[in-house]
Design an enzyme around this catalytic site. Structure first.
Site, PDB file in Angstrom:
ATOM      1  N   CYS A  73       0.771  -1.066   0.054  1.00 19.71           N
ATOM      2  CA  CYS A  73      -0.050  -0.038  -0.085  1.00 19.71           C
ATOM      3  C   CYS A  73       1.196   1.454  -0.137  1.00 19.71           C
ATOM      4  O   CYS A  73       1.275   1.563  -1.081  1.00 19.71           O
ATOM      5  CB  CYS A  73      -1.477  -0.050   0.975  1.00 19.71           C
ATOM      6  SG  CYS A  73      -2.448   0.983   0.774  1.00 19.71           S
ATOM      7  N   HIS A 161      -3.490  -5.119   0.826  1.00 20.74           N
ATOM      8  CA  HIS A 161      -2.923  -5.752   1.993  1.00 20.74           C
ATOM      9  C   HIS A 161      -3.040  -7.404   1.744  1.00 20.74           C
ATOM     10  O   HIS A 161      -3.797  -7.761   2.414  1.00 20.74           O
ATOM     11  CB  HIS A 161      -3.544  -5.065   3.210  1.00 20.74           C
ATOM     12  CG  HIS A 161      -3.564  -3.768   3.495  1.00 20.74           C
ATOM     13  ND1 HIS A 161      -2.618  -3.489   4.505  1.00 20.74           N
ATOM     14  CD2 HIS A 161      -3.706  -2.863   3.526  1.00 20.74           C
ATOM     15  CE1 HIS A 161      -2.365  -1.957   4.842  1.00 20.74           C
ATOM     16  NE2 HIS A 161      -3.026  -1.919   3.789  1.00 20.74           N
ATOM     17  N   GLU A 163      -1.835  -8.856   4.355  1.00 21.39           N
ATOM     18  CA  GLU A 163      -1.556  -9.812   5.414  1.00 21.39           C
ATOM     19  C   GLU A 163      -2.887  -9.425   6.269  1.00 21.39           C
ATOM     20  O   GLU A 163      -3.170 -10.502   7.459  1.00 21.39           O
ATOM     21  CB  GLU A 163      -0.410  -8.837   6.661  1.00 21.39           C
ATOM     22  CG  GLU A 163      -0.893  -7.161   7.041  1.00 21.39           C
ATOM     23  CD  GLU A 163      -1.019  -6.374   5.603  1.00 21.39           C
ATOM     24  OE1 GLU A 163      -1.262  -4.652   5.871  1.00 21.39           O
ATOM     25  OE2 GLU A 163      -1.147  -6.826   4.832  1.00 21.39           O
TER      26      GLU A 163
END
Length: 189
Positions: A73, A161, A163
């Protein structure tokens, strides 16, 4: 054991990046973005997301460490801005569940996700033009540059993202980056 430094750009998910890598057996160190580049001893660097491209500390210096870099990002936007690309406001804005089309199935970072994957991404700001030497490796209906790569320099970025749980194949992206780090580490020896 692979060693990766996660650079904290003060994003809300940075601790999840550290945890994801640690759970994969990586030796992970979480470092503030003001850490001097000379203090980083790692096989790779992850530039985390964050709220403010004007608060990137020493991130530009981490691009010159001669180790793989993976921007997430804001991290990807930092790479683009510092290396001559262009970052601007996104048309969509906040977080959304997005279908991303993978453009290059041979790409070391996102190629294994070909032909498409579902991700969780913020598009308040985004890369509008990739720097020289980079390829656009993923796109979506709401963002022209969802991922970019310079495989020759081992510098990669994704707008989304990997994660967070909402991203379907986030772990695969981290595994791919670990493989890049391992290959470069072996090549340097």
């Amino acid at each position: 054991m692979t060693r990766i430094a996660v650079i904290d750009n003060h994003g809300q998910f940075t601790h999840l990046e550290q945890r994801a890598l640690r759970d994969m057996g990586v030796d992970v160190e979480l470092l503030d973005n003001t850490t001097p580049a000379a203090d980083i001893d790692a096989d790779g660097v992850v530039l985390s997301g964050g709220p403010d491209i004007d608060d990137i500390g020493n991130c530009a210096e981490y691009l010159d460490l001669d180790i793989p870099v993976f921007g997430i990002c804001l991290g990807m936007q930092i790479i683009a801005q510092e290396l001559g690309g262009r970052v601007g406001n996104g048309d969509y804005g906040g977080y959304a569940d997005v279908t991303v089309e993978i453009l290059d199935e041979s790409d070391p970072l996102v190629g294994s996700l070909y032909p498409e994957t579902r991700v969780w991404a913020s598009h308040a700001d985004e890369v509008k033009e990739v720097p020289d030497g980079f390829e656009r490796t993923a796109t979506s209906d709401i963002c022209g540059v969802e991922a970019m790569s310079n495989a020759d320099e081992n510098i990669y970025g994704v707008q989304w993202h990997p994660e967070v749980a909402h991203t379907e194949e986030g772990e695969a992206v981290f595994e791919n980056f670990i493989s890049v780090c391992d290959r470069q580490s072996v090549a340097r020896q």
